[in-house]
Design an enzyme around this catalytic site. Structure first.
Site, mmCIF file in Angstrom:
data_model
loop_
_atom_site.group_PDB
_atom_site.id
_atom_site.type_symbol
_atom_site.label_atom_id
_atom_site.label_comp_id
_atom_site.label_asym_id
_atom_site.label_seq_id
_atom_site.Cartn_x
_atom_site.Cartn_y
_atom_site.Cartn_z
ATOM 1 N N CYS A 2 -1.375 -70.425 -63.909
ATOM 2 C CA CYS A 2 -0.157 -69.726 -63.348
ATOM 3 C C CYS A 2 0.847 -70.023 -64.215
ATOM 4 O O CYS A 2 0.971 -71.391 -64.413
ATOM 5 C CB CYS A 2 0.371 -69.759 -61.985
ATOM 6 N N ARG A 27 -2.851 -72.249 -70.393
ATOM 7 C CA ARG A 27 -2.937 -72.576 -68.989
ATOM 8 C C ARG A 27 -3.987 -72.075 -67.987
ATOM 9 O O ARG A 27 -4.312 -72.590 -67.168
ATOM 10 C CB ARG A 27 -1.539 -72.627 -68.348
ATOM 11 N N TRP A 72 -3.405 -67.252 -62.053
ATOM 12 C CA TRP A 72 -4.824 -67.547 -61.909
ATOM 13 C C TRP A 72 -5.035 -67.584 -60.187
ATOM 14 O O TRP A 72 -4.433 -68.267 -59.431
ATOM 15 C CB TRP A 72 -4.770 -69.073 -62.454
ATOM 16 N N ASN A 96 4.704 -69.554 -58.914
ATOM 17 C CA ASN A 96 3.780 -70.725 -59.321
ATOM 18 C C ASN A 96 3.360 -71.667 -58.120
ATOM 19 O O ASN A 96 4.290 -72.308 -57.948
ATOM 20 C CB ASN A 96 4.037 -71.410 -60.721
ATOM 21 N N GLY A 97 2.493 -71.776 -57.548
ATOM 22 C CA GLY A 97 2.186 -72.984 -56.644
ATOM 23 C C GLY A 97 1.346 -72.049 -55.455
ATOM 24 O O GLY A 97 0.871 -71.014 -55.495
ATOM 25 N N GLU A 482 -17.790 -87.986 -70.356
ATOM 26 C CA GLU A 482 -17.079 -86.982 -71.056
ATOM 27 C C GLU A 482 -17.988 -86.093 -72.234
ATOM 28 O O GLU A 482 -17.426 -85.092 -72.244
ATOM 29 C CB GLU A 482 -15.681 -87.844 -71.957
ATOM 30 N N LYS A 486 -17.489 -82.158 -71.604
ATOM 31 C CA LYS A 486 -16.899 -81.296 -72.605
ATOM 32 C C LYS A 486 -17.859 -80.210 -72.837
ATOM 33 O O LYS A 486 -17.793 -78.889 -73.043
ATOM 34 C CB LYS A 486 -16.652 -82.064 -73.813
ATOM 35 N N GLU A 489 -18.201 -77.497 -69.974
ATOM 36 C CA GLU A 489 -16.958 -77.004 -69.920
ATOM 37 C C GLU A 489 -16.790 -75.844 -70.926
ATOM 38 O O GLU A 489 -16.326 -74.542 -70.500
ATOM 39 C CB GLU A 489 -15.712 -77.810 -70.200
ATOM 40 N N HIS A 505 -33.853 -93.696 -61.529
ATOM 41 C CA HIS A 505 -33.745 -93.509 -60.071
ATOM 42 C C HIS A 505 -33.616 -92.317 -59.729
ATOM 43 O O HIS A 505 -32.878 -91.860 -58.663
ATOM 44 C CB HIS A 505 -32.412 -94.373 -59.619
ATOM 45 N N LYS A 604 -5.773 -75.129 -67.708
ATOM 46 C CA LYS A 604 -5.275 -76.271 -68.405
ATOM 47 C C LYS A 604 -4.713 -77.267 -67.529
ATOM 48 O O LYS A 604 -4.823 -78.440 -67.481
ATOM 49 C CB LYS A 604 -4.362 -75.778 -69.432
HETATM 50 O O1 M6R Z 1 -3.840 -82.892 -66.817
HETATM 51 P P1 M6R Z 1 -4.872 -83.798 -66.167
HETATM 52 O O2 M6R Z 1 -5.089 -84.993 -67.383
HETATM 53 O O3 M6R Z 1 -4.409 -84.439 -65.081
HETATM 54 O O4 M6R Z 1 -6.197 -82.936 -66.141
HETATM 55 C C1 M6R Z 1 -7.327 -83.450 -65.403
HETATM 56 C C2 M6R Z 1 -8.371 -82.561 -65.622
HETATM 57 O O5 M6R Z 1 -8.045 -81.400 -64.929
HETATM 58 C C3 M6R Z 1 -8.616 -82.096 -67.035
HETATM 59 O O6 M6R Z 1 -8.688 -83.412 -67.797
HETATM 60 C C4 M6R Z 1 -10.082 -81.229 -67.217
HETATM 61 O O7 M6R Z 1 -11.072 -81.989 -66.485
HETATM 62 C C5 M6R Z 1 -10.009 -80.849 -68.483
HETATM 63 N N1 M6R Z 1 -10.325 -79.365 -68.615
HETATM 64 C C6 M6R Z 1 -11.371 -81.338 -69.283
HETATM 65 O O8 M6R Z 1 -11.236 -81.057 -70.518
#
Ligand code: M6R
Length: 609
Positions: A2, A27, A72, A96-97, A482, A486, A489, A505, A604
């Site tokens: 949002c 965002r 969103w 927003n919220g 990570e 990535k 995602e 395991h 984002k």
């Molecule tokens: O803004 P932040 O670092 O708190 O965000 C945390 C996660 O939402 C963020 O890292 C998310 O996992 C990313 N999209 C990863 O690429």
């Protein structure tokens, strides 16, 4: 997640609002809308993208006051009727919220004759505002909004217009970001500064429980008690180009390529290789306090949490500080055993992640001192934490965190070295080695970037696979986590990150000839161990892609593909390996024609729980 925008000035509002909304697209959103004062309030909204919204706004809409929104979906599907702005007769609202008591308010307002046209929580704000202005005494927009927010439970950044007060844009904030941009005879409101960076860099960050109004040439801000506040303006250092693609096909690719510079910005002016010291004056930490620390708790989500795992290993090795890493969404509902002589470190690139903010508030209630590691100046976390270490990576627009992740790693190295020296765990020489190594990283990242074609070929070779595994040990474990995050995602390939020793395991059952396994195998004290894990998966016919040092002549015997990184200090290799894995994900998603900068279902900045 949002975005709200508002404009009041002397120019046409529609193009400014649309351009601002486009800057907030990153965002994450699924619908969008605007209200413009054109003699009366005219509202246009749509389930879809900003470009779709443009097609429903008639060419002849004029007016120099307006508000806009990217939504969103949380309450109610992404349908046009649920898109913002929401109206109640002569008022229009974007929000927003999340309004937690909206059902209760909705029932009350329905009883008063208000008709609800959407499934959203936001529509109650519009009706309540209308009620407070018209039926609960005769109030102006600002007083009506002040009355309204008193009744709201939850989080909000609100911008509101009233047809009878066309020269005023009212706003309010609690637990959701809101920043005012100051132009010449024009003012802007937005969820983040990128929305109006083209017009002004002079801003005022609105704090929780503040309310106010914009006129073309003035800004008034009040606290909850109605007292007028005097607020200093701040100047944003980012340039507009930093928030644009600069010739790259995607923001993500641009941001990956920015890393030699972005990490340099993170450590600039803080490292002395002569003395073996890291200076972090901005934290205002008393060395005696650092010496007394008994435990640190790192709180974060997603990529920032992965950075936190590396932080744990670093604090324990370099600073002798017991460290726990907690997922913020779990921590806030757990019963942590914390006491005063402990430190909380919140890692959040946006500084607005709702779960991380709540977890920090929870830890502060136990008397723990808190440090925030964040990229966004003026974000909410900077006001919640006791001190702030900025990563200074510049704006990150791609939803997938890349340069902010490596900047977080650098921030964690610096903190760990600083603490380690003060606590007497590492010597000046050990610190010097690390500092020299950190200063070499920008050049080494540049070398990795120069090898992107090899990584691209590898990505294309496996882009049709359905499952991927990423394995690593010790410091390479968070790199594996990570790498997997990535890939899933942005390419939508199922990917799991595992501590390599855990494979046997359970997950080993999933390894077949169709499962590429990425093994992060840079040299270090667990190197022999990862070789054994590679042999385990090779024995199950997996194809193994290794990330290995330039001077590793052994690895080729055991794996199918080697992606090389310049040989570095063992503790620093995660930075270089992460860049390789970012490129692997990027090129895989590219081969699959995925929406790289705006992956499905993701936002984002996750400002709701
Ligand atoms: O803004 P932040 O670092 O708190 O965000 C945390 C996660 O939402 C963020 O890292 C998310 O996992 C990313 N999209 C990863 O690429």
């Amino acid at each position: 997640m949002c975005g709200i925008v508002g404009y009041i000035g002397s120019e046409q509002a529609v193009p400014i609002l649309l351009e601002s909304l486009k800057m907030l697209e990153y965002r994450g959103y699924d619908s969008a809308g605007v209200t413009v004062f054109n003699g009366s309030l005219e509202t246009y909204k749509i389930a879809g993208m900003i470009k779709d919204l443009e097609t429903v706004i008639p060419q002849n809409v004029t007016g120099s006051t307006g508000i806009g929104h990217t939504r969103w979906a949380t309450h109610g599907k992404p349908e046009t009727r649920n898109a913002h702005p929401h109206l109640s007769s002569n008022v229009s609202v974007v929000h927003n919220g999340i309004i937690e008591n909206y059902l209760e308010l909705k029932e009350r307002l329905s009883g008063l004759g208000y008709e609800f046209l959407s499934d959203t929580d936001t529509e109650v704000i519009a009706h309540l505002l209308h009620f407070n202005m018209n039926c609960n005494g005769n109030k102006c927009l600002l007083d009506g909004l002040a009355e309204t927010v008193k009744e709201l439970e939850g989080s909000y950044a609100i911008a509101a217009l009233c047809a009878e007060e066309p020269d005023i844009l009212a706003f309010a904030r609690k637990d959701s970001p809101l920043v005012i941009g100051i132009g010449e005879e024009s003012n802007y409101a937005a969820s983040d500064v990128t929305a109006f960076l083209r017009h002004t860099k002079e801003v005022i960050f609105i704090n929780d429980n503040e309310i106010g109004l914009l006129r073309p040439g003035s800004i008034e801000i009040f606290d909850q008690g109605g007292n007028r506040l005097s607020r200093d303006t701040e100047t944003i250092e980012w340039d507009l180009e930093a928030a644009e693609k600069a010739g790259y096909e995607h923001f993500m690719l641009k941001e990956i390529h920015e890393q030699p510079t972005s990490i340099q910005n993170t450590f600039a002016g803080k490292l002395s290789e002569l003395e073996g010291t890291v200076t972090l004056d901005e934290l205002h930490l008393d060395p005696a306090e650092i010496k007394r620390l008994r435990r640190a708790t790192i709180i974060a989500c997603g990529t920032s949490w992965n950075a936190g795992i590396l932080g744990k290993y670093l604090f324990e090795k370099l600073a002798g500080l017991h460290t726990d890493v907690e997922t913020a969404s779990e921590f806030r509902y757990s019963n942590p055993v914390l006491c005063g002589e402990e430190l909380t470190i919140a890692i959040t690139q946006s500084g607005e992640t709702a779960d991380t903010l709540a977890a920090v508030r929870s830890s502060s209630s136990y008397g723990c001192r808190s440090i925030a590691i964040t990229n966004v100046v003026g974000s909410t976390i900077t006001r919640e934490a006791d001190s702030v270490l900025y990563t200074r990576a510049g704006p990150e627009i791609g939803v997938a965190a890349t340069k902010t992740f490596t900047a977080q790693l650098i921030a964690l190295y610096m903190l760990a070295i600083n603490f380690g020296r003060i606590r007497g765990i590492i010597s000046a020489n050990e610190a010097k080695d690390l500092i020299v190594g950190i200063k070499r990283l920008p050049g080494q990242i540049q070398k990795v970037l120069g090898r992107k074609e090899v990584i691209n070929e590898c990505a294309m070779q496996f882009a049709d696979k359905h499952d991927y595994f990423f394995i690593g040990r010790y410091l390479n474990y968070p790199v594996a986590l990570e790498g997997a995050l990535k890939l899933k995602e942005i390419s939508y390939i199922h990917a799991e990150g595992y501590a390599a020793g855990e494979l046997k395991h359970g997950p080993l059952a999933l390894i077949t000839e169709d499962t590429p396994v990425v093994a992060i195998a840079t040299k270090g004290h667990t190197y022999e161990k990862i070789l054994s894990n590679i042999k385990e998966v090779k024995a199950r016919n997996a194809t193994v892609i290794a990330v290995a040092d330039d001077d590793d002549t052994e690895i080729e015997k055991y794996v199918d593909v080697v992606l090389r990184v310049p040989t570095s200090h063992e503790l620093l290799a995660p930075v270089l390996s992460s860049v390789v894995l970012q490129l692997l994900s990027y090129y895989t998603a590219l081969a699959k024609y995925c929406s790289i900068d705006k992956p499905r279902n993701l936002a984002k900045s996750v400002t709701v729980e």
